[in-house]
Design a protein around this motif. Structure first.
Motif, PDB file in Angstrom:
ATOM      1  N   ALA A  80       0.835  -1.201   0.000  1.00 11.68           N
ATOM      2  CA  ALA A  80       0.000   0.000   0.000  1.00 11.68           C
ATOM      3  C   ALA A  80       0.867   1.247   0.000  1.00 11.68           C
ATOM      4  O   ALA A  80       1.946   1.265   0.594  1.00 11.68           O
ATOM      5  CB  ALA A  80      -0.913  -0.004   1.214  1.00 11.68           C
ATOM      6  N   CYS A  97      -2.683   0.150  -4.004  1.00 12.40           N
ATOM      7  CA  CYS A  97      -2.302  -1.144  -3.448  1.00 12.40           C
ATOM      8  C   CYS A  97      -1.835  -2.023  -4.595  1.00 12.40           C
ATOM      9  O   CYS A  97      -2.633  -2.397  -5.456  1.00 12.40           O
ATOM     10  CB  CYS A  97      -3.470  -1.787  -2.721  1.00 12.40           C
ATOM     11  N   ARG A 140      -9.611   0.515   7.561  1.00  4.84           N
ATOM     12  CA  ARG A 140      -8.826   1.514   8.267  1.00  4.84           C
ATOM     13  C   ARG A 140      -8.926   1.271   9.763  1.00  4.84           C
ATOM     14  O   ARG A 140      -9.885   0.676  10.249  1.00  4.84           O
ATOM     15  CB  ARG A 140      -9.305   2.927   7.918  1.00  4.84           C
ATOM     16  N   CYS A 142      -4.907  -2.281   2.706  1.00  4.55           N
ATOM     17  CA  CYS A 142      -5.550  -2.983   1.605  1.00  4.55           C
ATOM     18  C   CYS A 142      -5.474  -4.486   1.870  1.00  4.55           C
ATOM     19  O   CYS A 142      -4.584  -4.957   2.589  1.00  4.55           O
ATOM     20  CB  CYS A 142      -4.907  -2.629   0.268  1.00  4.55           C
ATOM     21  N   TRP A 190     -10.427  -2.221   1.232  1.00  2.00           N
ATOM     22  CA  TRP A 190      -9.683  -1.265   2.053  1.00  2.00           C
ATOM     23  C   TRP A 190     -10.353  -1.185   3.416  1.00  2.00           C
ATOM     24  O   TRP A 190     -11.584  -1.076   3.516  1.00  2.00           O
ATOM     25  CB  TRP A 190      -9.679   0.116   1.406  1.00  2.00           C
ATOM     26  N   TYR A 222      -4.650   3.106   6.814  1.00  2.00           N
ATOM     27  CA  TYR A 222      -5.485   2.438   5.825  1.00  2.00           C
ATOM     28  C   TYR A 222      -4.756   1.193   5.312  1.00  2.00           C
ATOM     29  O   TYR A 222      -3.587   1.266   4.932  1.00  2.00           O
ATOM     30  CB  TYR A 222      -5.803   3.387   4.679  1.00  2.00           C
ATOM     31  N   LEU A 276      -7.885   3.597  -3.955  1.00  2.00           N
ATOM     32  CA  LEU A 276      -8.950   4.182  -3.150  1.00  2.00           C
ATOM     33  C   LEU A 276      -8.783   5.690  -3.234  1.00  2.00           C
ATOM     34  O   LEU A 276      -7.837   6.240  -2.689  1.00  2.00           O
ATOM     35  CB  LEU A 276      -8.895   3.713  -1.700  1.00  2.00           C
TER      36      LEU A 276
END
Length: 129
Positions: free
Chosen positions: A5, A21, A37, A97, A35, A95, A82
């Motif tokens: 990522a 990613c 977080r 992936c 994704w 974040y 994203l």
């Protein structure tokens, strides 16, 4: 499957970022890419996912997204994106992936973190108000 990522950073509220990613070693044509977080002191939460069944793509978003984020793929580059727009301070988090290669064998959207077998290392997004 290895995921890398990138694209995080620091922005002011209302700004935008694009997270990437890069996936290597994945060969299935049916899978989900997602994704998630995680903010300090909070549980990991689903942000967005895309279920790919050959050439059919279905996208899913967490309720809090409200049209601000967009997930997409570049199959030729084996890369997922994203796009984060209209960022808020509460979007501050790491974040991650992830890829779920068993998604097509289950029913329902790819929103459950425990279903994902492969994870990237995370990229920090910091939004200042």
């Amino acid at each position: 499957v290895q995921l890398q990522a990138s694209g995080g950073g620091s922005v002011q509220a209302g700004g935008s970022l694009r997270l990437s990613c890069s996936a290597s070693g994945r060969t299935d044509v049916t899978y989900a890419a997602g994704w998630f977080r995680q903010a300090p002191g909070k549980e990991r939460e689903f942000v967005a996912g895309i279920g790919i069944n050959n050439y059919i793509e279905e996208t899913y978003y967490g309720d809090f997204v409200q049209g601000r984020f967009t997930i997409s793929t570049d199959k030729a580059r084996n890369t997922y994106y994203l796009q984060l727009s209209s960022l808020k301070s509460e979007d501050t988090a790491v974040y991650y992936c992830a890829v779920d290669e068993q998604w097509a064998a289950r029913s329902g959207p790819p929103t459950i973190a425990n279903h994902y077998e492969y994870w990237g290392q995370g990229t920090q997004v910091t939004v200042s108000s």
